[in-house]
Design a protein around this motif. Structure first.
Motif, mmCIF file in Angstrom:
data_model
loop_
_atom_site.group_PDB
_atom_site.id
_atom_site.type_symbol
_atom_site.label_atom_id
_atom_site.label_comp_id
_atom_site.label_asym_id
_atom_site.label_seq_id
_atom_site.Cartn_x
_atom_site.Cartn_y
_atom_site.Cartn_z
ATOM 1 N N SER A 48 0.832 -1.209 0.000
ATOM 2 C CA SER A 48 0.000 0.000 0.000
ATOM 3 C C SER A 48 0.864 1.256 0.000
ATOM 4 O O SER A 48 0.512 2.254 -0.645
ATOM 5 N N PHE A 52 0.540 4.361 -2.594
ATOM 6 C CA PHE A 52 0.361 5.749 -2.177
ATOM 7 C C PHE A 52 1.483 6.631 -2.724
ATOM 8 O O PHE A 52 1.263 7.791 -3.086
ATOM 9 N N SER A 55 0.933 7.261 -6.523
ATOM 10 C CA SER A 55 -0.207 8.134 -6.810
ATOM 11 C C SER A 55 -0.014 9.537 -6.261
ATOM 12 O O SER A 55 -0.890 10.390 -6.422
ATOM 13 N N THR A 57 -0.092 10.338 -3.253
ATOM 14 C CA THR A 57 -0.870 10.495 -2.026
ATOM 15 C C THR A 57 0.046 10.633 -0.815
ATOM 16 O O THR A 57 -0.313 11.277 0.172
ATOM 17 N N ASP A 58 1.222 10.031 -0.900
ATOM 18 C CA ASP A 58 2.202 10.117 0.175
ATOM 19 C C ASP A 58 3.556 10.476 -0.421
ATOM 20 O O ASP A 58 3.881 10.066 -1.541
ATOM 21 N N HIS A 59 4.326 11.258 0.310
ATOM 22 C CA HIS A 59 5.652 11.663 -0.159
ATOM 23 C C HIS A 59 6.685 10.600 0.195
ATOM 24 O O HIS A 59 6.573 9.930 1.217
ATOM 25 N N GLU A 77 0.839 21.003 -3.302
ATOM 26 C CA GLU A 77 -0.240 20.160 -2.795
ATOM 27 C C GLU A 77 -1.527 20.339 -3.584
ATOM 28 O O GLU A 77 -2.241 19.368 -3.851
ATOM 29 N N ALA A 81 -3.377 17.445 -5.734
ATOM 30 C CA ALA A 81 -4.777 17.105 -5.478
ATOM 31 C C ALA A 81 -5.592 17.170 -6.765
ATOM 32 O O ALA A 81 -6.433 16.301 -7.030
ATOM 33 N N ARG A 84 -4.725 14.119 -8.943
ATOM 34 C CA ARG A 84 -5.365 12.898 -8.458
ATOM 35 C C ARG A 84 -6.855 12.906 -8.774
ATOM 36 O O ARG A 84 -7.430 11.883 -9.149
ATOM 37 N N ARG A 85 -7.471 14.068 -8.644
ATOM 38 C CA ARG A 85 -8.917 14.160 -8.852
ATOM 39 C C ARG A 85 -9.291 14.009 -10.322
ATOM 40 O O ARG A 85 -10.316 13.398 -10.645
ATOM 41 N N PHE A 90 -9.520 6.120 -7.525
ATOM 42 C CA PHE A 90 -9.140 5.311 -6.369
ATOM 43 C C PHE A 90 -10.325 4.474 -5.905
ATOM 44 O O PHE A 90 -11.441 4.976 -5.767
ATOM 45 N N ASP A 170 -6.852 -0.504 -3.654
ATOM 46 C CA ASP A 170 -6.198 -1.074 -2.479
ATOM 47 C C ASP A 170 -7.131 -2.110 -1.863
ATOM 48 O O ASP A 170 -8.110 -1.767 -1.207
#
Length: 252
Positions: A48, A52, A55, A57-59, A77, A81, A84-85, A90, A170
């Protein structure tokens, strides 16, 4: 084929000093446009965390991720966002939906922000997707009035609202019975056949066997891969057998 995602020597750590632990230990991975990929491994292997990271979602602590040629580390950021949108979808094991909204409103809500389409267009798209996945009659129900499989279909509709280039899943079938899981995988296969790349994190060999490439992780690294021909609806048992044999071979 052009790469949709390139993750180059990704390192993700938690903790400090003697407690520091690498969850990703220098992982390099490439996902081609339109590819159908699974990531497998035991709990804590980094599956996971890798998803992330890829994508945005996490650095990560080190390394870089290129999404469709753009370096995610160079984006703010808000830009991340928006990407991703609008370009990613997801689907999670437990869809995160608002209890005070009905199914239709939960599907359309993320697409309303910053969209150039008006509400009528967005609603029409949602209803068309709901019709496609077989939940058109459920639009007025809230999330407590539908089954797990129906709720997951709604989650897929939401993921598809902006016609993403890739869908990240996920454990998307982890909370479903075998029949519902198979139906969800049928939907993913249809979506992939239309050109959308899919990356699924799963512990289920039956799910992984429906993909074209499986990356096996252990202790924060990719230890092996298995490539399969595109699934055509036959020889499911044989494909599952190949996956489980590979898992035994590498000891996961």
């Amino acid at each position: 084929m052009k790469k949709i995602i390139i993750g180059d020597h990704l390192i993700k750590s938690f903790g400090e000093g003697d407690e520091r632990r690498n969850v990703l230990g220098g992982v390099t991975v490439e996902i081609e446009k339109g590819e159908f990929v699974a990531v497998m491994g035991p709990s804590g292997s980094g599956k996971s965390t890798l998803m992330f990271a890829l994508s945005g979602t996490d650095h990560v602590n080190d390394g870089k991720v290129l999404f469709d040629g753009k370096d995610l580390s160079k984006l703010g950021e808000n830009e991340l966002a928006d990407m991703r949108r609008t370009q990613m979808g997801f689907v999670f094991q437990q869809p995160t939906m608002l209890k005070h909204l009905n199914i239709l409103d939960n599907i359309i809500l993320p697409s309303m922000r910053g969209s150039r389409r008006n509400a009528a267009e967005i609603t029409a798209k949602a209803r068309a997707l709901m019709q496609r996945v077989g939940i058109a009659e459920l639009e007025k129900r809230d999330m407590t009035q539908v089954s797990g499989g129906q709720l997951q279909r709604a989650g897929i509709c939401r993921a598809l609202m902006n016609s993403p280039k890739i869908i990240f899943g996920d454990e998307p079938t982890g909370a479903l019975n075998s029949k519902s899981a198979q139906e969800i995988m049928d939907l993913f296969s249809e979506i992939n056949a239309e050109g959308t790349a899919i990356l699924l994190v799963t512990h289920d060999a039956t799910v992984a066997a429906r993909t074209e490439r499986i990356m096996f992780m252990r202790d924060g690294t990719i230890v092996s891969e298995l490539k399969l021909p595109k699934y055509n609806g036959t020889d499911t048992d044989g494909r599952v057998g190949q996956v489980t044999a590979k898992m035994r071979e590498i000891g996961i």
